[in-house]
Design a protein around this motif. Structure first.
Motif, PDB file in Angstrom:
ATOM      1  N   ASN A 178       0.859  -1.171   0.000  1.00  0.00           N
ATOM      2  CA  ASN A 178       0.000   0.000   0.000  1.00  0.00           C
ATOM      3  C   ASN A 178       0.900   1.226   0.000  1.00  0.00           C
ATOM      4  O   ASN A 178       2.062   1.144  -0.408  1.00  0.00           O
ATOM      5  CB  ASN A 178      -0.937  -0.027   1.212  1.00  0.00           C
ATOM      6  N   GLN A 179       0.405   2.341   0.474  1.00  0.00           N
ATOM      7  CA  GLN A 179       1.202   3.568   0.529  1.00  0.00           C
ATOM      8  C   GLN A 179       1.124   4.172   1.923  1.00  0.00           C
ATOM      9  O   GLN A 179       1.073   5.389   2.099  1.00  0.00           O
ATOM     10  CB  GLN A 179       0.696   4.564  -0.521  1.00  0.00           C
ATOM     11  N   LEU A 180       1.097   3.311   2.920  1.00  0.00           N
ATOM     12  CA  LEU A 180       1.037   3.758   4.299  1.00  0.00           C
ATOM     13  C   LEU A 180       2.347   4.436   4.679  1.00  0.00           C
ATOM     14  O   LEU A 180       3.417   4.092   4.168  1.00  0.00           O
ATOM     15  CB  LEU A 180       0.753   2.582   5.219  1.00  0.00           C
ATOM     16  N   GLU A 181       2.260   5.400   5.583  1.00  0.00           N
ATOM     17  CA  GLU A 181       3.455   6.184   5.926  1.00  0.00           C
ATOM     18  C   GLU A 181       3.516   6.436   7.422  1.00  0.00           C
ATOM     19  O   GLU A 181       2.593   6.104   8.171  1.00  0.00           O
ATOM     20  CB  GLU A 181       3.427   7.518   5.163  1.00  0.00           C
ATOM     21  N   GLY A 182       4.632   7.019   7.836  1.00  0.00           N
ATOM     22  CA  GLY A 182       4.824   7.317   9.249  1.00  0.00           C
ATOM     23  C   GLY A 182       5.456   6.166   9.996  1.00  0.00           C
ATOM     24  O   GLY A 182       5.919   5.182   9.408  1.00  0.00           O
ATOM     25  N   ASP A 183       5.471   6.280  11.306  1.00  0.00           N
ATOM     26  CA  ASP A 183       6.082   5.269  12.163  1.00  0.00           C
ATOM     27  C   ASP A 183       5.156   4.066  12.356  1.00  0.00           C
ATOM     28  O   ASP A 183       3.936   4.174  12.210  1.00  0.00           O
ATOM     29  CB  ASP A 183       6.391   5.856  13.540  1.00  0.00           C
ATOM     30  N   ASP A 203       5.481   3.058   2.705  1.00  0.00           N
ATOM     31  CA  ASP A 203       6.395   4.194   2.869  1.00  0.00           C
ATOM     32  C   ASP A 203       6.636   4.461   4.351  1.00  0.00           C
ATOM     33  O   ASP A 203       6.776   5.612   4.778  1.00  0.00           O
ATOM     34  CB  ASP A 203       5.810   5.446   2.189  1.00  0.00           C
ATOM     35  N   LEU A 204       6.696   3.398   5.126  1.00  0.00           N
ATOM     36  CA  LEU A 204       6.896   3.535   6.564  1.00  0.00           C
ATOM     37  C   LEU A 204       8.327   3.966   6.869  1.00  0.00           C
ATOM     38  O   LEU A 204       9.263   3.620   6.136  1.00  0.00           O
ATOM     39  CB  LEU A 204       6.592   2.207   7.258  1.00  0.00           C
ATOM     40  N   SER A 205       8.483   4.717   7.939  1.00  0.00           N
ATOM     41  CA  SER A 205       9.800   5.248   8.282  1.00  0.00           C
ATOM     42  C   SER A 205      10.010   5.124   9.785  1.00  0.00           C
ATOM     43  O   SER A 205       9.181   4.578  10.513  1.00  0.00           O
ATOM     44  CB  SER A 205       9.915   6.707   7.835  1.00  0.00           C
ATOM     45  N   GLY A 206      11.136   5.646  10.238  1.00  0.00           N
ATOM     46  CA  GLY A 206      11.455   5.563  11.653  1.00  0.00           C
ATOM     47  C   GLY A 206      12.053   4.221  12.024  1.00  0.00           C
ATOM     48  O   GLY A 206      12.368   3.389  11.170  1.00  0.00           O
ATOM     49  N   GLU A 207      12.205   4.009  13.302  1.00  0.00           N
ATOM     50  CA  GLU A 207      12.784   2.766  13.808  1.00  0.00           C
ATOM     51  C   GLU A 207      11.664   1.862  14.317  1.00  0.00           C
ATOM     52  O   GLU A 207      10.797   2.316  15.064  1.00  0.00           O
ATOM     53  CB  GLU A 207      13.755   3.086  14.950  1.00  0.00           C
ATOM     54  N   GLN A 224       9.954  -5.500   4.839  1.00  0.00           N
ATOM     55  CA  GLN A 224      10.782  -5.113   3.707  1.00  0.00           C
ATOM     56  C   GLN A 224      10.119  -4.035   2.837  1.00  0.00           C
ATOM     57  O   GLN A 224       8.917  -3.856   2.846  1.00  0.00           O
ATOM     58  CB  GLN A 224      11.127  -6.339   2.842  1.00  0.00           C
ATOM     59  N   GLY A 225      10.984  -3.325   2.081  1.00  0.00           N
ATOM     60  CA  GLY A 225      10.471  -2.357   1.131  1.00  0.00           C
ATOM     61  C   GLY A 225       9.897  -1.110   1.766  1.00  0.00           C
ATOM     62  O   GLY A 225       8.907  -0.557   1.284  1.00  0.00           O
ATOM     63  N   ASN A 226      10.526  -0.640   2.868  1.00  0.00           N
ATOM     64  CA  ASN A 226      10.115   0.601   3.507  1.00  0.00           C
ATOM     65  C   ASN A 226      11.339   1.495   3.664  1.00  0.00           C
ATOM     66  O   ASN A 226      12.334   1.325   2.957  1.00  0.00           O
ATOM     67  CB  ASN A 226       9.450   0.309   4.858  1.00  0.00           C
TER      68      ASN A 226
END
Length: 452
Positions: A178-183, A203-207, A224-226
């Protein structure tokens, strides 16, 4: 007993909104659809419809709002068809609904908020559609009996909702592609029942929160793929004793690969690590430290996939212990790294190996004779390396090989005639070496792509 008239009329309304594939058509589309619906409907007691299963029937069209009038429906399965348009808001009237499977269609629009009114739902499959927008926060607030929430392969955006942590019975949370984002919310670590967590290719980010590694029931963890970063916990093998598949590749993870992965053996049980994907990160190793994980993985006797390629900071000599990995190993990839040293002479121990990728590294030395024991090998990639001496004649023993690429690998001497015995070989690239002599006739006769 015949199905009650009101139920038949509702099925007729549903059938009027769709088209029937030609191989099922008998009379009008509406007639054929009604026949199909009657055959797929299950009724009980007073003959109200309680289940409707029309998976893989080739239906197209839209879902009729009349679906909301099947007030006794508990199971609705329309998967693997060609339904499109919005998921009707009227579906929210199905207060007895427990299982909803609309996967593998072309439904569009946003997540149907009214669905959260179906408070008895335990299973939602909406994967492989074209849904978009945010995933409703009301899922976690209202559908507290959910065990499966599968929304893979859509176009959902926004953050992963904190309220999902209220789903204390959840075993499957599937949000991949999908195109989910943020932590990743740390509250997901409160769902102790979860076994399959797939957040890959968003598009998840952070630790990733440490609480995620406390989910001791996890069998699949796919991140994977973030754009995630940080280190992999040193004690991950102790935290996730049931893990089967770990997918961390294509992120920004740093540091060493933990040696505690060897604890994922669960000796005497069926729960063992089978898949470890760590490629396309920033993981580190050198001759001083960082290779301990490879020795420890020799305890993972069911491991069939190991990929730590495309980690530029992975250096040092390839340990001979790589040949002690599971004899079930089918894929081994360490390409596009700074790894040096030679291919161990005992590499032939990996008798089930099908894919060996060591290209774009600094490995050197001869191709070991034992590699001829890898009779299941289909892909052998050794290009852009520092190998030496001749191509051994025993390479011809690899009768299942489809792709052999050793261009620009510092090889010399003649091309062995035994390669001509490799009747499955489609791609052969030995260019940019110091080969001499003629190309054996058997090779040039049948290979699809030949570069020598």
């Amino acid at each position: 007993m015949a199905m009650r008239l009101s139920s038949l009329l509702l099925l007729l309304k549903l059938s009027a909104s769709m088209s029937i594939p030609t191989f099922m058509a008998a009379g009008t589309d509406e007639e054929a659809a009604l026949l199909a619906f009657k055959a797929a409907a299950i009724s009980e007691g007073d003959q109200r419809v309680v289940a409707l299963s029309l998976s893989s029937r080739g239906f197209t069209g839209v879902l009729s709002p009349a679906v909301g009038n099947l007030s006794s429906l508990r199971r609705l399965n329309l998967s693997f068809n060609g339904f499109g348009g919005d998921i009707r808001a009227s579906i929210g009237r199905l207060r007895h609904l427990q299982v909803l499977d609309l996967s593998r269609n072309t439904f569009s629009g946003e997540f149907p908020v009214n669905l959260t009114s179906c408070i008895n739902l335990t299973t939602i499959f909406l994967r492989y559609n074209q849904l978009h927008g945010h995933v409703s926060f009301e899922i976690g607030d209202k559908l507290t009996g959910l065990s499966v929430l599968s929304l893979d392969n859509n176009n959902f955006t926004g953050a992963i909702q904190e309220s999902l942590s209220n789903l204390s019975s959840l075993t499957n949370l599937e949000f991949a592609f999908n195109q989910l984002e943020g932590d990743i919310p740390s509250s997901l670590g409160n769902i102790r029942s979860i076994q399959y967590l797939t957040l890959a290719f968003n598009d998840l980010s952070g630790e990733p929160p440490l609480s995620l590694y406390n989910l001791s029931s996890l069998q699949w963890l796919q991140l994977q793929g973030n754009m995630l970063h940080g280190g992999i916990p040193a004690d991950i093998g102790n935290r996730l004793p049931h893990i089967l598949i770990l997918g961390f590749f294509s992120n920004h993870f740093t540091g060493p690969i933990p040696a505690s992965l060897s604890n994922l053996t669960r000796l005497g049980r069926l729960h063992v690590l089978v898949h470890l994907g760590l490629s396309y990160n920033r993981l580190e190793a050198d001759d001083g430290e960082g290779w301990e994980f490879l020795t420890s993985l020799s305890n993972c006797t069911q491991l069939d996939f190991l990929d730590f390629s495309s980690n530029a900071a992975f250096n040092g000599q390839l340990p001979s212990s790589i040949a002690n990995l599971s004899t079930n190993l089918q894929t081994l990839s360490f390409c596009d790294t700074g790894i040096s040293g030679s291919i161990p002479s005992s590499i032939g121990n990996l008798v089930r190996l099908q894919i060996f990728r060591g290209q774009n590294t600094s490995i050197s030395g001869v191709i070991p004779e034992n590699i001829g024991r890898l009779g299941n090998l289909t892909e052998l990639l050794l290009f852009n390396t520092y190998l030496s001496e001749q191509i051994p004649s025993f390479i011809g023993n690899l009768s299942n090989l489809i792709h052999l690429d050793a261009h620009h690998a510092n090889l010399e001497g003649p091309i062995p005639a035994s390669i001509g015995k490799m009747k499955n070989l489609n791609i052969l690239d030995l260019s940019q070496n110091r080969l001499n002599g003629s190309i054996p006739e058997d090779i040039s006769d049948y290979h699809s792509f030949l570069y020598a």
